[in-house]
Design a protein around this motif. Structure first.
Motif, short mmCIF file in Angstrom:
data_model
loop_
_atom_site.label_atom_id
_atom_site.label_comp_id
_atom_site.label_asym_id
_atom_site.label_seq_id
_atom_site.Cartn_x
_atom_site.Cartn_y
_atom_site.Cartn_z
N ASN A 1 0.84 -1.20 0.00
CA ASN A 1 0.00 0.00 0.00
C ASN A 1 0.87 1.26 0.00
N LYS A 2 0.66 2.14 -0.97
CA LYS A 2 1.58 3.27 -1.14
C LYS A 2 0.94 4.64 -0.92
N TYR A 3 -0.33 4.81 -1.29
CA TYR A 3 -0.93 6.14 -1.23
C TYR A 3 -2.35 6.07 -0.65
N ILE A 4 -2.68 7.06 0.17
CA ILE A 4 -4.01 7.16 0.78
C ILE A 4 -4.54 8.57 0.50
N PHE A 5 -5.82 8.65 0.10
CA PHE A 5 -6.41 9.93 -0.30
C PHE A 5 -7.68 10.21 0.51
N ILE A 6 -7.90 11.49 0.82
CA ILE A 6 -9.13 11.94 1.49
C ILE A 6 -9.70 13.09 0.66
N HIS A 7 -11.03 13.02 0.38
CA HIS A 7 -11.73 14.10 -0.32
C HIS A 7 -12.98 14.46 0.48
N LEU A 8 -13.23 15.75 0.67
CA LEU A 8 -14.40 16.21 1.42
C LEU A 8 -15.19 17.22 0.59
N TRP A 9 -16.53 17.12 0.65
CA TRP A 9 -17.45 18.05 -0.01
C TRP A 9 -18.50 18.53 1.00
N THR A 10 -19.25 19.56 0.63
CA THR A 10 -20.50 19.81 1.35
C THR A 10 -21.44 18.65 1.04
N GLY A 11 -22.41 18.43 1.91
CA GLY A 11 -23.34 17.32 1.69
C GLY A 11 -24.06 17.41 0.36
N THR A 12 -24.46 18.63 -0.02
CA THR A 12 -25.17 18.82 -1.29
C THR A 12 -24.29 18.49 -2.48
N ASP A 13 -23.05 18.99 -2.45
CA ASP A 13 -22.14 18.72 -3.57
C ASP A 13 -21.76 17.25 -3.65
N TYR A 14 -21.59 16.61 -2.48
CA TYR A 14 -21.21 15.19 -2.49
C TYR A 14 -22.27 14.36 -3.22
N GLN A 15 -23.55 14.70 -3.01
CA GLN A 15 -24.61 13.94 -3.64
C GLN A 15 -24.57 14.06 -5.16
N ALA A 16 -23.91 15.12 -5.67
CA ALA A 16 -23.84 15.33 -7.12
C ALA A 16 -22.63 14.66 -7.76
N VAL A 17 -21.73 14.11 -6.94
CA VAL A 17 -20.53 13.46 -7.49
C VAL A 17 -20.94 12.15 -8.15
N SER A 18 -20.57 11.98 -9.42
CA SER A 18 -21.02 10.80 -10.19
C SER A 18 -19.92 9.76 -10.37
N PHE A 19 -18.76 9.95 -9.77
CA PHE A 19 -17.65 9.02 -9.96
C PHE A 19 -18.00 7.65 -9.39
N ASN A 20 -17.70 6.58 -10.13
CA ASN A 20 -18.01 5.22 -9.72
C ASN A 20 -16.80 4.62 -9.01
N TRP A 21 -16.78 4.72 -7.68
CA TRP A 21 -15.61 4.28 -6.92
C TRP A 21 -15.41 2.77 -7.00
N GLY A 22 -16.48 2.01 -7.17
CA GLY A 22 -16.36 0.55 -7.10
C GLY A 22 -16.15 -0.14 -8.43
N ALA A 23 -15.97 0.59 -9.52
CA ALA A 23 -15.80 -0.04 -10.82
C ALA A 23 -14.48 -0.82 -10.90
N ASN A 24 -14.51 -1.97 -11.60
CA ASN A 24 -13.30 -2.76 -11.76
C ASN A 24 -12.23 -1.96 -12.51
N GLY A 25 -10.99 -1.99 -11.99
CA GLY A 25 -9.89 -1.30 -12.64
C GLY A 25 -10.01 0.21 -12.60
N GLN A 26 -10.82 0.73 -11.69
CA GLN A 26 -11.04 2.17 -11.63
C GLN A 26 -9.73 2.89 -11.28
N LYS A 27 -9.44 3.95 -12.04
CA LYS A 27 -8.24 4.75 -11.81
C LYS A 27 -8.60 5.96 -10.93
N ALA A 28 -7.55 6.64 -10.50
CA ALA A 28 -7.74 7.81 -9.64
C ALA A 28 -8.68 8.82 -10.29
N PRO A 29 -9.63 9.37 -9.56
CA PRO A 29 -10.51 10.39 -10.14
C PRO A 29 -9.71 11.63 -10.49
#
Length: 488
Positions: free
Chosen positions: A59-87
């Motif tokens: 394990n080499k890198y750890i990332f944290i991202h924070l939004w307002t609750g409203t903006d977070y609900q609008a994020v469409s990135f698919n974190w669980g997709a197979n082979g997903q690369k860094a957003p």
């Protein structure tokens, strides 16, 4: 667990993450808000976050991202997709920064001691790093425990006044050998929810005010120890400043969060007070302080009469040859008393004068008055109250009507035909609640009133035409109906 709030004050809590990728497992994410600064529309929190992550040695890198609750609900990135690369930053922020992140952090877990990366994986976005590197402890179960200190997050101060998703976030980790856009997502947790604690709410009516403080925590029995003060907005600019006048406090209090709501616990206390009379009608600020943190809530004053008297109620009712006249005031200032006035055949006459019951002619509590008027008039009689102050100025109450002696009808409409889209309805003398429904000529309901206790009702905003009215006494279920006309 009881917590005494000192220099590290918990003013926002974080719920559990909602989704976990099991290849490696970040868990036990917690946060402690050490300080909270509110400057007008912007709140800035300084927080420490901690989490445990069980990952392999690669394990080499750890990332944290924070939004307002409203903006977070609008994020469409698919974190669980197979082979997903860094957003990318566009993935995180949306097109044209439509849901921008509040904070981004990258931890280099491939060096000892661990450090923060200066740039995001795209190499162009500079990261706002804490001044002290992460504290890391290796746990007996093979996981590593991380503590990141002094993260600063700014958001709308209005978020502090409502429960729910104030801030939401994601943590993810990678075993990738290269720190670039091709960095793969090996594990992630999504949906960290920050909710406001404490929440200040309140009302102010002329001089009387009520303040409620809610304490919310992830831990049952958690205690908020704090104090509050009340200020009047002396220059009426809506901004709390050193020129505003303190009228109460600081008052210390403790609230335990013991009532379960979903995945957190809550508790509350309500405090009431009365403003000095010279500050009546002014808006208030509630300033809550706990340790090094403080927050301010503007409480707007409503229902404050600028006239000497605020009438709360006024009623008339016939009993044989006597009409009982009753009224209440919620506020009196420099009040001399009240003229009881009666109108028969279009002429108003004084029938009595009742002196004010207010001590020193001023009162901010409920006062009740009554007068029994001998009345054997066979037609409708109208009544009103004329309040007069010490300077001779006055204020009229609304007009009430009572049926004439011997009139048997339970429902009276006047004047009929009505003009200006208005009709007055007089419903018996009993004080039972009633439902009133008005139908147009086609049978369509155009007006509906529920649980009306007042015997005198003004119905307005009616178009010219013929109408039917039905009144049902909810106590006896007796129904009365009649027809009326509205002219232009």
């Amino acid at each position: 667990m009881k917590k005494v709030l000192l220099s590290c004050t918990l003013l926002l809590a974080i719920a559990m993450f909602s989704k976990v990728n099991a290849q490696c497992t970040p868990y036990n994410f917690q946060s402690n808000i050490k300080s909270l600064q509110v400057n007008g529309a912007v709140a800035t929190a300084t927080l420490d976050v901690s989490f445990d992550i069980k990952a392999n040695n690669g394990n080499k890198y750890i990332f944290i991202h924070l939004w307002t609750g409203t903006d977070y609900q609008a994020v469409s990135f698919n974190w669980g997709a197979n082979g997903q690369k860094a957003p990318s930053m566009t993935d995180l922020n949306g097109p044209s920064n439509s849901h921008p992140t509040l904070y981004n952090l990258a931890i280099d877990n491939d060096v000892v001691p661990q450090t923060y990366k200066d740039k995001y994986v795209d190499g162009t976005t500079t990261l706002n790093k804490p001044s002290v590197g992460p504290w890391v402890q290796h746990l007996a179960n093979g996981a590593d425990s991380f503590v990141v200190k002094d993260i600063q997050v700014s958001f709308a101060s209005s978020k502090l006044q409502t429960l729910g998703a104030i801030i939401q976030g994601v943590i993810w980790s990678s075993n990738a050998s290269a720190y670039s856009n091709s960095t793969s997502i090996q594990c992630y947790l999504t949906g960290a929810t920050f909710f406001a604690d404490p929440v200040i709410s309140g009302t102010s009516s002329c001089r009387n005010f009520s303040i409620t403080i809610d304490h919310n925590s992830l831990t049952q029995g958690d205690i908020l120890n704090a104090s509050y003060s009340v200020y009047v907005d002396s220059n009426n600019d809506g901004q709390y400043s050193g020129t505003d006048i303190q009228v109460e406090g600081p008052n210390s209090f403790s609230i335990a969060a013991n009532s379960a709501i979903g995945n957190y616990f809550t508790g509350s206390q309500t405090f009431t007070g009365i403003l000095p009379i010279q500050y009546k009608g002014m808006n208030l600020f509630v300033v809550l302080t706990s340790g090094q943190a403080s927050m301010t809530k503007l409480i707007s004053t409503f229902q404050c009469s600028t006239l000497p008297v605020s009438f709360k109620s006024f009623s008339v009712a016939r009993s044989n040859q006597t009409v009982a006249i009753k009224w209440e005031t919620a506020f009196e200032q420099n009040n001399r008393g009240f003229y009881v006035q009666r109108n028969v055949n279009g002429e108003w006459k004084d029938v009595a004068f009742v002196f004010s019951s207010a001590e020193g002619d001023n009162s901010d509590r409920l006062l009740s008055y009554a007068y029994n008027d001998p009345n054997n008039i066979s037609s409708i009689t109208y009544y009103r109250i004329l309040q007069v102050d010490l300077d001779g100025k006055g204020k009229y109450s609304d007009i009430r009507a009572v049926k004439g002696l011997g009139q048997q009808t339970k429902l009276m409409l006047f004047p009929n035909p009505g003009t200006g889209g208005k009709i007055n309805v007089l419903v018996g003398d009993e004080a039972s609640p009633k439902n009133i429904i008005v139908y147009d000529a086609t049978g369509r309901v155009v007006k509906s009133f529920r649980n009306i206790v007042d015997n005198n009702v003004l119905i307005d905003q009616l178009k010219p035409g013929i109408y039917n009215i039905q009144v049902t006494n909810l106590a006896s279920q007796a129904t009365s109906s009649d027809k009326f006309i509205i002219k232009n």
